[in-house]
Design a protein around this motif. Sequence first.
Motif, PDB file in Angstrom:
ATOM      1  N   GLU A  46       0.826  -1.207   0.000  1.00 23.44           N
ATOM      2  CA  GLU A  46       0.000   0.000   0.000  1.00 23.44           C
ATOM      3  C   GLU A  46       0.859   1.256   0.000  1.00 23.44           C
ATOM      4  OE1 GLU A  46      -2.668  -0.298   3.289  1.00 23.44           O
ATOM      5  OE2 GLU A  46      -3.920  -1.805   2.304  1.00 23.44           O
ATOM      6  N   ALA A  47       1.932   1.268   0.778  1.00 26.58           N
ATOM      7  CA  ALA A  47       2.830   2.425   0.801  1.00 26.58           C
ATOM      8  C   ALA A  47       3.475   2.622  -0.569  1.00 26.58           C
ATOM      9  CB  ALA A  47       3.895   2.238   1.875  1.00 26.58           C
ATOM     10  N   SER A  48       3.872   1.540  -1.212  1.00 30.20           N
ATOM     11  CA  SER A  48       4.459   1.636  -2.550  1.00 30.20           C
ATOM     12  C   SER A  48       3.448   2.159  -3.557  1.00 30.20           C
ATOM     13  CB  SER A  48       4.968   0.276  -3.014  1.00 30.20           C
ATOM     14  OG  SER A  48       5.982  -0.186  -2.165  1.00 30.20           O
ATOM     15  N   MET A  49       2.215   1.698  -3.445  1.00 30.82           N
ATOM     16  CA  MET A  49       1.175   2.172  -4.360  1.00 30.82           C
ATOM     17  C   MET A  49       0.907   3.662  -4.178  1.00 30.82           C
ATOM     18  SD  MET A  49      -1.516  -1.009  -4.365  1.00 30.82           S
ATOM     19  CE  MET A  49      -2.791  -0.009  -5.065  1.00 30.82           C
ATOM     20  N   GLU A  50       0.938   4.141  -2.937  1.00 35.79           N
ATOM     21  CA  GLU A  50       0.749   5.569  -2.698  1.00 35.79           C
ATOM     22  C   GLU A  50       1.870   6.391  -3.335  1.00 35.79           C
ATOM     23  OE1 GLU A  50       0.297   6.226   1.477  1.00 35.79           O
ATOM     24  OE2 GLU A  50      -1.592   5.120   1.569  1.00 35.79           O
ATOM     25  N   ARG A  51       3.102   5.904  -3.230  1.00 35.57           N
ATOM     26  CA  ARG A  51       4.217   6.627  -3.854  1.00 35.57           C
ATOM     27  C   ARG A  51       4.081   6.641  -5.365  1.00 35.57           C
ATOM     28  NH1 ARG A  51       7.382   3.581  -0.109  1.00 35.57           N
ATOM     29  NH2 ARG A  51       8.128   2.315  -1.834  1.00 35.57           N
ATOM     30  N   GLU A  53       1.302   6.441  -7.027  1.00 36.29           N
ATOM     31  CA  GLU A  53       0.185   7.322  -7.360  1.00 36.29           C
ATOM     32  C   GLU A  53       0.620   8.786  -7.334  1.00 36.29           C
ATOM     33  OE1 GLU A  53      -4.426   8.114  -5.967  1.00 36.29           O
ATOM     34  OE2 GLU A  53      -3.104   6.933  -4.694  1.00 36.29           O
ATOM     35  N   LYS A  54       1.420   9.161  -6.347  1.00 35.33           N
ATOM     36  CA  LYS A  54       1.920  10.541  -6.285  1.00 35.33           C
ATOM     37  C   LYS A  54       2.768  10.861  -7.510  1.00 35.33           C
ATOM     38  CE  LYS A  54       1.984  10.946  -1.264  1.00 35.33           C
ATOM     39  NZ  LYS A  54       2.835  11.060  -0.061  1.00 35.33           N
ATOM     40  N   TRP A  57       0.459  11.338 -10.583  1.00 34.39           N
ATOM     41  CA  TRP A  57      -0.202  12.635 -10.622  1.00 34.39           C
ATOM     42  C   TRP A  57       0.797  13.747 -10.944  1.00 34.39           C
ATOM     43  CZ3 TRP A  57      -4.892  13.296 -11.671  1.00 34.39           C
ATOM     44  CH2 TRP A  57      -5.868  12.400 -11.249  1.00 34.39           C
TER      45      TRP A  57
END
Length: 80
Positions: A46-51, A53-54, A57
């Motif tokens: 999940e942390a990797s996916m958030e990075r 995603e940032k 964007w």
Amino acid sequence: MSAEPARSGSRFLYAPFEVANARIDANERVAEERWSALEYRLGRIEASMERVEKRLWLAVYGVAAVILAQGVASFLEAGQ
């Protein structure tokens, strides 16, 4: 003399239950460890996916900024 409590019947009637309980306890501990490891890995994913995603964007905004900048530049050139 032995200090074992007196049991009626064969000793083999009681041994499988003791072993079965030990196996169940061991399997429960293994399942808990696997679950905690799975939760840890999912947290990392999940942390990797958030990075990611940032970063995505940021790339989208960068492309939009370049397109707008080219549009403004062509508009300014056409006005001269």
